[in-house]
Scaffold this motif. Structure first.
Motif, PDB file in Angstrom:
ATOM      1  N   GLU A  79      44.146  38.644  25.111  1.00  0.00           N
ATOM      2  CA  GLU A  79      45.560  38.311  25.227  1.00  0.00           C
ATOM      3  C   GLU A  79      46.440  39.489  24.810  1.00  0.00           C
ATOM      4  OE1 GLU A  79      47.278  35.154  26.234  1.00  0.00           O
ATOM      5  OE2 GLU A  79      45.373  35.394  27.281  1.00  0.00           O
ATOM      6  N   PHE A  82      45.482  42.890  27.504  1.00  0.00           N
ATOM      7  CA  PHE A  82      45.863  42.726  28.905  1.00  0.00           C
ATOM      8  C   PHE A  82      47.363  42.563  29.089  1.00  0.00           C
ATOM      9  CE2 PHE A  82      41.310  41.580  29.498  1.00  0.00           C
ATOM     10  CZ  PHE A  82      41.037  42.514  30.480  1.00  0.00           C
ATOM     11  N   GLN A  83      48.092  42.558  27.986  1.00  0.00           N
ATOM     12  CA  GLN A  83      49.548  42.523  28.068  1.00  0.00           C
ATOM     13  C   GLN A  83      50.177  43.855  27.667  1.00  0.00           C
ATOM     14  OE1 GLN A  83      51.585  39.051  26.425  1.00  0.00           O
ATOM     15  NE2 GLN A  83      49.665  37.914  26.418  1.00  0.00           N
ATOM     16  N   ASN A  84      49.341  44.756  27.169  1.00  0.00           N
ATOM     17  CA  ASN A  84      49.853  46.025  26.653  1.00  0.00           C
ATOM     18  C   ASN A  84      48.891  47.161  26.995  1.00  0.00           C
ATOM     19  OD1 ASN A  84      50.712  48.233  25.100  1.00  0.00           O
ATOM     20  ND2 ASN A  84      51.398  46.927  23.422  1.00  0.00           N
ATOM     21  N   GLN A 162      47.126  32.878  33.578  1.00  0.00           N
ATOM     22  CA  GLN A 162      46.508  33.890  32.713  1.00  0.00           C
ATOM     23  C   GLN A 162      45.716  34.901  33.538  1.00  0.00           C
ATOM     24  OE1 GLN A 162      44.421  30.971  30.247  1.00  0.00           O
ATOM     25  NE2 GLN A 162      45.516  31.725  28.438  1.00  0.00           N
ATOM     26  N   TYR A 165      48.060  37.226  35.571  1.00  0.00           N
ATOM     27  CA  TYR A 165      48.688  38.229  34.711  1.00  0.00           C
ATOM     28  C   TYR A 165      47.714  39.359  34.386  1.00  0.00           C
ATOM     29  CZ  TYR A 165      51.670  40.224  31.115  1.00  0.00           C
ATOM     30  OH  TYR A 165      52.450  41.083  30.388  1.00  0.00           O
ATOM     31  N   ARG A 166      46.472  38.999  34.097  1.00  0.00           N
ATOM     32  CA  ARG A 166      45.474  40.018  33.759  1.00  0.00           C
ATOM     33  C   ARG A 166      45.135  40.899  34.968  1.00  0.00           C
ATOM     34  NH1 ARG A 166      41.220  37.222  29.491  1.00  0.00           N
ATOM     35  NH2 ARG A 166      42.810  36.280  28.163  1.00  0.00           N
ATOM     36  N   LYS A 168      47.136  41.680  37.345  1.00  0.00           N
ATOM     37  CA  LYS A 168      48.272  42.578  37.541  1.00  0.00           C
ATOM     38  C   LYS A 168      48.199  43.794  36.626  1.00  0.00           C
ATOM     39  CE  LYS A 168      51.794  39.347  39.232  1.00  0.00           C
ATOM     40  NZ  LYS A 168      53.083  38.664  38.902  1.00  0.00           N
ATOM     41  N   ASN A 169      47.587  43.615  35.466  1.00  0.00           N
ATOM     42  CA  ASN A 169      47.531  44.695  34.484  1.00  0.00           C
ATOM     43  C   ASN A 169      46.261  45.534  34.582  1.00  0.00           C
ATOM     44  OD1 ASN A 169      49.925  44.593  32.369  1.00  0.00           O
ATOM     45  ND2 ASN A 169      49.454  42.499  32.937  1.00  0.00           N
TER      46      ASN A 169
END
Length: 209
Positions: A79, A82-84, A162, A165-166, A168-169
């Protein structure tokens, strides 16, 4: 058109792709052909639980919640990273040197075996870690977003948002393809992917011999 590489005893083939693309399954088909496969992501998770220095650094930078009952808390850590993108690079810098050493030890163990023309290094972070530069050939497995999401839902305890989003990153397929020698499109059945693995195996044998 792929050119033959310089003469070397054992060639290194890197296999990568986004999560849910089917790279591990593709690698398993090559393994059935007698090709040694190093699963970087699996080994990385094992090392994160075994190497004390890795544990200390992960807890130092990502907090005590990074581990539960002395085992890596994959959901919590995922979490964050994969957001940073910076957090992902930091995690790679902590874990990758140990994975690299572990791979070299594995490579030495398989190098003494006879009749091995090439080995496979399967890694989701082949490009992020820079490992692709060590490879003689790089294979990227691609798939549709729908197929990847369906596979990940079956495999992991994640919802569609979820997963989206992952994805995309992660590095896009277009960027992966630019640095790859072979592109495998995993849009159909498992049987089709197996046939692609067989074709790729034959192709690699011709290029290497």
């Amino acid at each position: 058109m792929i050119k033959k590489t310089e003469n070397r005893k054992i060639k290194l083939v890197g296999i990568t792709g986004r999560m849910g693309s089917g790279k591990s399954l593709f690698s398993s088909f090559l393994k059935k052909k007698g090709i040694p496969v190093y699963y970087s992501d699996r080994r990385g998770k094992i090392l994160m639980n075994q190497i004390i220095l890795i544990k200390k650094n992960i807890i130092k930078y990502f907090g005590k919640d990074s581990y539960k009952r002395n085992k890596i808390n994959r959901f919590y850590l995922s979490e964050i990273v994969f957001q940073n993108p910076i957090a992902l690079k930091l995690l790679c810098s902590i874990v990758h040197p140990w994975v690299s050493l572990d791979f070299k030890q594995w490579m030495f163990s398989v190098s003494i075996q006879k009749k091995i023309m090439y080995v496979v290094k399967e890694s989701a972070l082949l490009f992020e870690s820079g490992s692709y530069q060590e490879c003689d050939f790089v294979i990227t497995i691609t798939s549709s977003k729908k197929n990847m999401i369906e596979r990940i839902i079956k495999r992991d305890n994640l919802n569609e948002n979820q997963i989206t989003y992952r994805l995309k990153n992660q590095i896009s397929d277009k960027k992966r393809e630019k640095k790859s020698n072979i592109i495998i499109k995993n849009y159909l059945s498992t049987h089709h992917l197996q046939k692609e693995a067989e074709k790729t195996h034959k192709m690699l044998k011709k290029l290497i011999t």
